[in-house]
Design a protein around this motif. Structure first.
Motif, PDB file in Angstrom:
ATOM      1  N   TRP A 184       1.901 -39.056  72.840  1.00 50.28           N
ATOM      2  CA  TRP A 184       3.690 -38.085  73.127  1.00 50.28           C
ATOM      3  C   TRP A 184       3.655 -36.857  72.892  1.00 50.28           C
ATOM      4  O   TRP A 184       4.357 -36.342  73.901  1.00 50.28           O
ATOM      5  CB  TRP A 184       4.325 -38.100  71.709  1.00 50.28           C
ATOM      6  N   ALA A 226       5.281 -46.218  73.433  1.00 48.25           N
ATOM      7  CA  ALA A 226       3.946 -45.515  73.772  1.00 48.25           C
ATOM      8  C   ALA A 226       3.147 -46.486  75.051  1.00 48.25           C
ATOM      9  O   ALA A 226       3.385 -46.384  76.716  1.00 48.25           O
ATOM     10  CB  ALA A 226       3.319 -44.420  73.069  1.00 48.25           C
ATOM     11  N   ASP A 270       9.709 -40.959  72.014  1.00 50.97           N
ATOM     12  CA  ASP A 270       8.892 -40.463  70.381  1.00 50.97           C
ATOM     13  C   ASP A 270       9.064 -41.315  69.614  1.00 50.97           C
ATOM     14  O   ASP A 270      10.341 -41.138  68.995  1.00 50.97           O
ATOM     15  CB  ASP A 270       8.958 -39.012  70.563  1.00 50.97           C
TER      16      ASP A 270
END
Length: 268
Positions: free
Chosen positions: A151, A218, A165
């Motif tokens: 991130w 992610a 995030d």
């Protein structure tokens, strides 16, 4: 918008599942459960915690629940033990009977359940008086280094990625918040500890390839990028983590919390 897809057991294991196994083992060592107990597991995923309970805790029964039918099918197909009862079900409506468990546990899931306070009340519903309720979550803000590195690189290239995030999305994943949510559920003897495990990658490809799996926040972000943006992100991470090639040695920290249902408690 976050894209939290959790469906493929194989993809999950390649991403963070391989690191969740040693965390599960250390979590149970800290919990020090008594043998012959009944367990309910919230969010069993691919079965890292389920297997650890079977291997070290001598359970009578484990009702292993997960909202993903694919994960439950994966667990059923890979864990052949009569003590395990896999059930599809949500953490806010557990498919388990009132007051049926001596231990109610959740590994790396509590932050993904909308409304942790409601989730704790549901965990209390299935717990007996005197039962232990416990969970662990990744320390996304600082201690889960592979995800922190991801991130940090993503936000440097695309500031809008900051909203995705996990450190921003999941403020629960720190000791004070975990203590508060268990204490707020009326549990006693509440305690928290950290669990740190090594996360070693043989090379940059071993680190990077799981981020293309589509499993979790992610990888979901990676799936949203065009080829040029994905290449920029990959190369920034390579320059940060392995500028000269070779192995990448990181660590991952999880926070574990536990509390006890008061003996005077009765199933409502």
């Amino acid at each position: 918008m976050a894209n939290d897809v959790w469906a493929s057991g194989k993809a999950y294991d390649g991403y963070v599942g391989r690191w969740s196994r040693p965390v599960a083992e250390r979590f149970l060592h800290w919990l020090a459960p008594r043998p012959g107990a009944d367990w309910v597991e919230v969010g069993s995923g691919t079965g890292a915690l389920t297997r650890a309970v079977l291997a070290t805790a001598e359970p009578e029964r484990i009702v292993a629940t997960d909202r993903s039918p694919d994960f439950i099918a994966h667990l059923s197909g890979t864990v052949a033990d009569r003590r395990v009862d896999p059930r599809v079900g949500d953490g806010l409506a557990l498919p388990a009977e009132d007051g049926s468990a001596d231990y109610v546990v959740s590994g790396l899931v509590l932050n993904f359940i909308p409304g942790p306070d409601a989730a704790l009340q549901e965990m209390r519903r299935v717990a007996r008086p005197g039962a232990v309720i416990a969970a662990y979550v990744w320390d996304y803000a600082q201690g889960m280094q592979m995800i922190r590195a991801f991130w940090d690189a993503a936000v440097a290239l695309d500031p809008a990625a900051g909203a995705l995030d996990e450190a921003v999305r999941f403020p629960l994943c720190e000791p004070g918040a975990l203590l508060d949510v268990l204490s707020g559920a009326g549990l006693v003897e509440v305690a928290v500890t950290d669990i740190i495990v090594p996360t070693d990658f043989i090379d940059f490809d071993d680190f990077w390839t799981p981020f293309l799996s589509g499993q979790g926040p992610a990888p979901g972000y990676c799936a949203s990028l065009d080829e040029a943006a994905l290449t920029r992100l990959r190369e920034r991470l390579r320059d940060t983590l392995a500028p000269n090639g070779g192995a990448i040695r990181l660590t991952a920290r999880a926070w574990a919390v536990r509390g006890t249902v008061p003996e005077s408690s009765r199933t409502r």
